[in-house]
Design an enzyme around this catalytic site. Structure first.
Site, mmCIF file in Angstrom:
data_model
loop_
_atom_site.group_PDB
_atom_site.id
_atom_site.type_symbol
_atom_site.label_atom_id
_atom_site.label_comp_id
_atom_site.label_asym_id
_atom_site.label_seq_id
_atom_site.Cartn_x
_atom_site.Cartn_y
_atom_site.Cartn_z
ATOM 1 C CB ILE A 168 -0.896 0.003 1.174
ATOM 2 C CG1 ILE A 168 -1.719 -1.387 1.303
ATOM 3 C CG2 ILE A 168 -1.845 1.159 1.170
ATOM 4 C CD1 ILE A 168 -2.554 -1.638 -0.122
ATOM 5 C CB ILE A 347 22.969 5.698 -24.837
ATOM 6 C CG1 ILE A 347 22.232 5.508 -26.032
ATOM 7 C CG2 ILE A 347 23.720 7.307 -25.074
ATOM 8 C CD1 ILE A 347 20.998 6.493 -26.522
ATOM 9 C CD GLU A 373 -2.838 3.345 -10.053
ATOM 10 O OE1 GLU A 373 -3.590 3.763 -10.933
ATOM 11 O OE2 GLU A 373 -2.564 4.144 -8.834
#
Ligand SMILES: Cc1cc2nc3c(=O)[nH]c(=O)nc-3n(C[C@H](O)[C@H](O)[C@H](O)COP(=O)(O)OP(=O)(O)OC[C@H]3O[C@@H](n4cnc5c(N)ncnc54)[C@H](O)[C@@H]3O)c2cc1C
Length: 390
Positions: A168, A347, A373
């Site tokens: 949470i 890179i 989510e």
């Protein structure tokens, strides 16, 4: 360490109003001046930036989606994603703290709460004096959130909650949580009800914080309910409507994750451009090697696409397809940002593997955008289910 110069402006303004453009510039200024200094140290020390978060509250960034009559700033979803993007570009963890309070705590209370609940709780959250959280996931119920086991039983004028919520965000720093619990064990998803639970409720304990790979300056911990008493008036929405409220909330809040990914992607590109101009190999800046240029072109192109999808979903929240559009934006933006961080780190060569370089932290922070989510697999499920519905 290479300092990233500003990149040429994105081709898109998506009709940002003057007010939205001012907001974007103000949030960027705040993020650069107040959040960037010390962000790497807070990450290394897993330190929550309480002072900065209260400054964000004073700026109205924690109640962006709350109506003005309940003390909020009353911004629209496009303004919200613009702000999240700018915060995430500088500190994805702080953007997460902000977006959770706005989108999975304030938003469902504002949309499904009784008048009394809204008047009692929203002004406090919207002012930024306190933070919010959202408790859906459990140790045994992640993607299959409808199988959650936390129980709520009625006892007089209270509900009594027993069970555990896992992962949470803002647990330990939030004062209010929107929590889904089972009120009817026989009724599957229709037996789940939503509650607004105070962090200091008797019987609620915050577990040990998770030792996370990224977003280390944000707090994530379990919520442990042991005969936790919640006043009956803190029920959010109808009895048995909790799962629908959770899905509607996520349909909206995924815009924030998409925006968080876009902000990270933007920064990964800026860092890649700056580093490739500076680093010389084979007698010239690596930016002059075609393989590097092509990576940068790909990152920039996917960034534009992710931003367009995110802002397009943000201006479509009242449409029937809003949930699908938000899922598409979250799916594409999070996966594109993961690719961008991978290539930007590539890179940077060996230096990208060093904590001295910002890309190393972004590479860790970006990973979760394709997980929380709703994982990418679940987004593909949500999108295809809506398209294949009879
Ligand atoms: C940093 C962080 C913060 C979080 N904050 C919150 C929060 O504030 N509140 C909250 O409630 N939750 C929160 N979560 C939980 C998060 O939403 C879940 O981790 C996520 O939904 C996935 O659930 P899971 O971890 O249990 O994975 P699982 O559901 O166990 O999935 C494991 C794997 O199996 C795949 N999978 C599962 N089912 C299927 C299927 N049917 N078909 C194909 N593949 C499938 C998944 O896509 C994944 O790849 C947070 C998580 C993290 C990491």
């Amino acid at each position: 360490m290479a300092v990233a110069p500003p990149l040429p402006q994105s081709g898109l303004d998506f009709g940002l109003s003057e007010e939205q453009e001012i907001l974007r510039r103000e949030v960027r200024r705040f993020a650069e001046e107040r959040i960037r200094p010390g962000a790497a140290a807070r990450d290394a020390e897993r330190r929550f930036p309480a002072e900065i978060v209260s400054e964000m509250g004073a700026l109205g960034l924690l109640g962006m989606l709350v109506d003005e009559e309940y003390g909020g700033a009353g911004f629209d979803a496009l303004s919200y994603v613009v702000a999240v993007e700018e915060l995430a570009r500088v500190c994805p963890a702080t953007a997460g703290t902000m977006s959770v309070t706005n989108s999975v705590c304030c938003w469902p209370i504002g949309h499904f709460g009784s008048e009394g609940l809204k008047r009692r709780i929203l002004p406090e959250l919207a002012s930024g004096r306190v933070l919010g959280g959202f408790g859906l996931t459990e140790p045994e119920a992640g993607s299959d959130a409808g199988s959650l086991k936390t129980r709520a039983e009625r006892a007089g004028d209270s509900w009594v909650l027993d069970g555990e919520k896992a992962w949470i965000t803002n647990a330990g720093v939030a004062s209010w949580f929107v929590v889904m619990a089972r009120t009817d064990p026989g009724a599957e998803k229709g037996g789940i009800t939503a509650f607004v639970v105070a962090a200091d409720s008797p019987g609620l304990q915050i577990g040990s914080p998770e030792a996370k790979m990224g977003l280390r300056a944000a707090k994530t911990a379990p919520l442990l309910f042991n005969r936790c008493k919640v006043p009956a008036e803190n029920q959010l929405g109808e009895l048995g409507a909790g799962f629908k409220i959770a899905l509607a909330t996520l349909d909206h809040s995924r815009l924030g994750i998409a925006a968080q990914a876009v902000g990270i992607h933007q920064r990964a590109l800026e860092l890649a451009v700056a580093y490739s101009r500076e680093r010389v190999q084979f007698g010239k800046p690596i930016a002059q090697h075609q393989a590097i240029r092509f990576k940068i072109a790909q990152m920039a192109t996917e960034l534009e696409a992710a931003r367009v999808l995110t802002r397009s979903a943000a201006v479509s929240t009242t449409r029937a397809s809003a949930g699908r559009l938000a899922s598409q934006a979250k799916l594409f933006a999070s996966e594109a940002a993961n690719r961008a961080c991978y290539e930007s780190l590539q890179i940077h060569g060996g230096n990208g593997f060093s904590d001295e370089y910002e890309i190393s932290k972004l590479y860790r922070d970006v990973r979760v955008t394709a997980i929380y989510e709703g994982t990418s697999e679940m987004q593909r499920w949500v999108i295809s289910r809506q398209l294949l519905r009879d």
